[in-house]
Design a protein around this motif. Structure first.
Motif, short mmCIF file in Angstrom:
data_model
loop_
_atom_site.label_atom_id
_atom_site.label_comp_id
_atom_site.label_asym_id
_atom_site.label_seq_id
_atom_site.Cartn_x
_atom_site.Cartn_y
_atom_site.Cartn_z
N SER A 29 66.74 47.49 66.65
CA SER A 29 66.22 46.17 67.03
C SER A 29 64.90 46.34 67.79
N THR A 30 64.38 45.24 68.35
CA THR A 30 63.11 45.30 69.08
C THR A 30 63.32 45.44 70.59
N GLY A 31 64.56 45.22 71.02
CA GLY A 31 64.86 45.39 72.45
C GLY A 31 64.40 44.25 73.33
N ASN A 32 64.20 43.07 72.74
CA ASN A 32 63.78 41.89 73.53
C ASN A 32 65.01 41.07 73.93
N LEU A 33 64.98 40.56 75.16
CA LEU A 33 66.11 39.77 75.68
C LEU A 33 65.56 38.45 76.22
N GLY A 80 78.15 49.19 68.42
CA GLY A 80 76.83 48.69 68.80
C GLY A 80 76.95 48.03 70.16
N ILE A 81 75.95 47.21 70.53
CA ILE A 81 75.96 46.58 71.86
C ILE A 81 77.20 45.70 72.04
N THR A 82 77.64 45.03 70.94
CA THR A 82 78.78 44.10 71.06
C THR A 82 80.06 44.87 71.37
N GLY A 83 80.35 45.89 70.56
CA GLY A 83 81.60 46.63 70.74
C GLY A 83 81.62 47.40 72.05
N GLY A 101 73.51 51.63 64.71
CA GLY A 101 73.47 50.49 63.79
C GLY A 101 72.26 49.61 64.10
N ASN A 102 72.44 48.32 64.00
CA ASN A 102 71.30 47.42 64.20
C ASN A 102 70.83 47.39 65.65
N THR A 103 71.72 47.69 66.58
CA THR A 103 71.32 47.73 67.99
C THR A 103 70.17 48.72 68.18
N GLY A 104 70.33 49.93 67.63
CA GLY A 104 69.30 50.97 67.79
C GLY A 104 68.09 50.75 66.91
N GLY A 111 71.89 36.22 64.05
CA GLY A 111 70.47 36.16 63.67
C GLY A 111 69.75 37.37 64.24
N ALA A 112 68.49 37.16 64.64
CA ALA A 112 67.75 38.29 65.23
C ALA A 112 67.81 38.22 66.76
N ASP A 113 68.90 37.66 67.27
CA ASP A 113 69.03 37.45 68.72
C ASP A 113 70.28 38.13 69.28
N GLY A 114 70.75 39.19 68.58
CA GLY A 114 72.10 39.68 68.85
C GLY A 114 72.27 40.66 69.98
N LEU A 115 71.17 41.13 70.61
CA LEU A 115 71.40 41.96 71.81
C LEU A 115 71.98 41.05 72.88
N THR A 116 71.39 39.86 72.99
CA THR A 116 71.90 38.91 73.98
C THR A 116 73.18 38.24 73.49
N LEU A 124 86.09 52.50 67.66
CA LEU A 124 85.92 53.27 66.42
C LEU A 124 84.55 52.98 65.84
N GLU A 125 83.76 54.00 65.63
CA GLU A 125 82.41 53.82 65.07
C GLU A 125 82.31 54.64 63.77
N ALA A 126 81.83 53.98 62.71
CA ALA A 126 81.72 54.66 61.41
C ALA A 126 80.67 55.76 61.44
N ASP A 127 79.62 55.57 62.26
CA ASP A 127 78.48 56.50 62.28
C ASP A 127 78.37 57.07 63.70
N ARG A 155 85.29 55.52 60.02
CA ARG A 155 85.12 54.23 59.36
C ARG A 155 86.48 53.57 59.14
N VAL A 156 86.59 52.32 59.54
CA VAL A 156 87.84 51.56 59.34
C VAL A 156 87.83 51.00 57.92
N PHE A 157 88.91 51.22 57.19
CA PHE A 157 88.95 50.67 55.84
C PHE A 157 90.03 49.60 55.71
C1 LIG Z 1 64.27 43.89 62.83
C2 LIG Z 1 65.24 43.32 63.82
C3 LIG Z 1 64.88 43.25 65.17
C4 LIG Z 1 65.77 42.72 66.09
N1 LIG Z 1 65.38 42.64 67.40
C5 LIG Z 1 66.18 42.02 68.29
C6 LIG Z 1 65.75 41.81 69.63
O1 LIG Z 1 64.65 42.17 70.02
N2 LIG Z 1 66.60 41.18 70.46
C7 LIG Z 1 67.83 40.75 70.07
O2 LIG Z 1 68.56 40.16 70.88
N3 LIG Z 1 68.29 40.98 68.82
C8 LIG Z 1 67.49 41.59 67.92
N4 LIG Z 1 67.93 41.79 66.64
C9 LIG Z 1 69.33 41.51 66.31
C10 LIG Z 1 70.20 42.66 66.84
O3 LIG Z 1 69.67 43.91 66.43
C11 LIG Z 1 71.64 42.57 66.35
O4 LIG Z 1 72.08 41.24 66.29
C12 LIG Z 1 72.57 43.35 67.29
O5 LIG Z 1 72.11 44.67 67.41
C13 LIG Z 1 73.98 43.30 66.79
O6 LIG Z 1 74.74 44.19 67.55
P1 LIG Z 1 76.20 44.57 67.07
O7 LIG Z 1 76.78 45.51 68.06
O8 LIG Z 1 76.95 43.33 66.79
O9 LIG Z 1 75.94 45.28 65.64
P2 LIG Z 1 75.47 46.78 65.34
O10 LIG Z 1 74.54 47.29 66.36
O11 LIG Z 1 75.02 46.80 63.92
O12 LIG Z 1 76.81 47.59 65.50
C14 LIG Z 1 77.87 47.47 64.57
C15 LIG Z 1 78.46 48.86 64.41
O13 LIG Z 1 79.64 48.77 63.63
C16 LIG Z 1 79.74 49.94 62.85
N5 LIG Z 1 80.63 49.65 61.73
C17 LIG Z 1 80.40 48.82 60.68
N6 LIG Z 1 81.47 48.83 59.83
C18 LIG Z 1 82.39 49.68 60.38
C19 LIG Z 1 83.69 50.11 59.98
N7 LIG Z 1 84.25 49.68 58.83
N8 LIG Z 1 84.36 50.99 60.77
C20 LIG Z 1 83.79 51.44 61.93
N9 LIG Z 1 82.55 51.07 62.35
C21 LIG Z 1 81.86 50.20 61.59
C22 LIG Z 1 78.29 50.23 62.43
O14 LIG Z 1 78.12 51.58 62.07
C23 LIG Z 1 77.51 49.82 63.66
O15 LIG Z 1 77.22 50.91 64.52
C24 LIG Z 1 67.05 42.29 65.69
C25 LIG Z 1 67.42 42.36 64.34
C26 LIG Z 1 66.51 42.83 63.40
C27 LIG Z 1 66.88 42.84 61.96
#
Ligand SMILES: Cc1cc2nc3c(=O)[nH]c(=O)nc-3n(C[C@H](O)[C@H](O)[C@H](O)COP(=O)(O)OP(=O)(O)OC[C@H]3O[C@@H](n4cnc5c(N)ncnc54)[C@H](O)[C@@H]3O)c2cc1C
Length: 499
Positions: A65-69, A32-35, A60-63, A348-353, A52-55, A199-201
């Protein structure tokens, strides 16, 4: 359930599955955005990285989200100030604004077409209840003190008929899936090792090993960017998992409205976006504890709210996503129990930033060693007083589910009574099963036991998922893992005469 962003953006060329043993400097789990941002910042400094991405990357949640920063946080800076102090809130806002600037810089430098745009952020209310107005006043005060320069809008010139709203300029919006896809493409072009469907196990920190079914990475440092750390991690006991929904439709008459809009009385987040050349209205809300959907109908309620605001009859997209919020309101970013393993979660719901701040913090910690600037966010922090409410609440939820699961009577509805599209926990031949009937009438039966810590999953009819109330793992209707700390699917059970 694809989000409006996933529908419109061309996915990156598929990446291979990890096979055999690969040696790198840093292994990043989760695309996702973090990795992906962590990978980009480390690769730009000459480190050999693998992700390594499972999907699929960004799915995941990045795609979803609402895309607000923005510089503030979803729960409000005033709520954070109550737990911490004005000084800490100032540090939080400074870090978050740095995260927004970093996304802008990366998108520009890499020419990622993700519609990054600086916009105003409105936080307001429709009604004029004393409680919500006083919260807005506190938020105004906390945002001013943190240097976000809010201004008031009164009824008439506030957007969406808000009775009152505060406005903060120079916040931003992006197409989050396009940004993640762009990062993955640039990483690939630069020679980073990217693996999907991997997927990492297991992670063996002492040997620097990250294992998938078909291969392993050997690395000096490991970053778990999996939204919630995979497997068992103490921070999970401090986090609350919630599910939320999003819908989108072409905006009537293509009427553009600019900015981030949060309605405090209904909990809605509204924005517009142009996808495939067409202006779409997006509404996100209806938050509930994961695994506890109540009476459901979350999408129907979200639709009627969005119809009221946008005058749209039919919605073309509907999706759900999950968030993990820490009890003390700050994310966990840094070294985990092992010196060579790093985590980033609790956004929380702030994870893009926050995810981008995490990438900045972790890449610096990996290259330079521990950096004082991020001490506030370290996972090992102990804040028993600030977390007390969250601890008690969350552990009560887990106990309630574990004890309740053993005593609870199973719904004895016959298999044949489960309607198409529905899911129920039922008993068949003395076995308790999670059963879903597909739209074509066939059934899929699963073990209802979450493989993470053995709680029982519950059906979510809106998202058509099986969700675990204990630590937020979510599974698709066919049992495949969607989200959360579990690293295995629900076990499929063969049922004879399932029609
Ligand atoms: C409805 C909603 C709206 C939101 N809107 C906003 C917004 O507008 N602005 C904002 O800043 N935040 C928003 N957020 C929060 C934001 O979406 C997340 O905090 C952020 O996307 C987290 O990014 P990430 O890369 O950490 O996680 P993810 O994007 O979930 O990426 C994690 C990845 O890890 C992979 N993974 C998991 N387990 C394994 C494994 N065992 N092996 C390999 N891969 C694995 C998953 O498949 C996934 O692709 C929103 C959240 C919600 C619920």
């Amino acid at each position: 359930m694809k989000s409006v962003w996933q529908e419109a953006v061309r996915a990156t060329p598929a990446c291979p599955q990890l096979q055999g043993s690969v040696k790198v400097d840093i292994a990043i789990v989760g695309g996702g955005i973090t990795g992906l941002t962590t990978a980009w910042l480390l690769a730009s400094q000459g480190r050999r990285v693998a992700v390594l991405e499972a999907d699929r990357f960004g799915a995941g949640n990045t795609g979803r989200s609402t895309g607000n920063l923005y510089g503030t946080v979803g729960q409000g800076l005033h709520a954070l100030r109550e737990k911490w102090s004005a000084e800490i809130v100032g540090q939080v806002v400074a870090l978050r604004l740095l995260g927004v600037d970093l996304i802008e810089r990366i998108a520009a430098e890499l020419s990622i077409e993700c519609e990054f745009k600086r916009v105003p952020h409105f936080i307001g209310c429709e009604g004029e209840g004393a409680h919500v107005l006083s919260k807005l006043e506190s938020e105004f005060d906390a945002a001013s003190a943190a240097g976000l320069h809010p201004q008031w809008h009164e009824r008439g010139n506030a957007p969406f008929g808000m009775a009152r709203a505060l406005r903060m300029d120079r916040q931003a919006q992006v197409n989050p899936y396009a940004y993640a896809a762009g990062l993955a493409a640039r990483l690939q072009a630069q020679g980073a090792r990217l693996f999907e469907d991997s997927r990492v196990f297991d992670v063996d920190a002492s040997k620097g090993l990250v294992k998938t079914d078909a291969g392993e990475l050997v690395a000096d440092a490991i970053v778990l960017a999996t939204h919630s750390p995979v497997g068992f991690n103490l921070v999970q006991a401090e986090m609350k998992a919630s599910t939320e929904y999003g819908i989108a439709a072409p905006a009537p008459g293509g009427r553009a409205f600019e900015g981030i809009h949060w309605l405090r009385d209904t909990g809605l987040s509204l924005r517009a976006t142009r996808v495939g050349g067409v202006l779409h209205a997006v509404a996100v809300g209806e938050k509930h504890t994961t695994g506890e959907p109540g009476e459901g109908n979350h999408l129907a309620r979200l639709r009627s709210e969005a119809m009221r605001h946008f005058g749209v009859e039919e919605f073309t997209h509907a999706w759900s996503a999950e968030q993990f919020r820490s009890a003390d309101g700050l994310p966990y970013i840094g070294r985990s129990a092992h010196d060579n393993v790093f985590i980033a979660t609790g956004f929380g719901a702030d994870g893009l930033t926050w995810g981008t701040v995490a990438a900045h913090a972790l890449s610096r910690q990996i290259v330079e060693g521990d950096v004082a600037d991020f001490a506030l966010l370290r996972p090992a922090r102990v804040t028993p007083v600030k977390s007390a409410k969250g601890w008690a609440e969350e552990n009560a939820t887990v106990v309630k589910h574990m004890v309740g699961d053993r005593l609870k009577h199973v719904d004895h509805t016959a298999l044949a009574d489960i309607a198409a599209g529905e899911g129920r926990i039922i008993e068949i031949d003395g076995h308790t099963l999670a059963v879903h009937r597909r739209d074509d009438g066939s059934v899929v039966a699963l073990s209802p036991v979450c493989p993470h810590l053995k709680c029982r999953v519950a059906w979510n009819g809106d998202a058509r998922t099986w969700d675990c109330p204990c630590h937020g793992s979510r599974f698709r209707a066919d049992g495949r893992l969607l989200d959360g700390p579990a690293h295995k699917d629900l076990e499929v059970i063969e049922v004879r005469g399932g029609g």
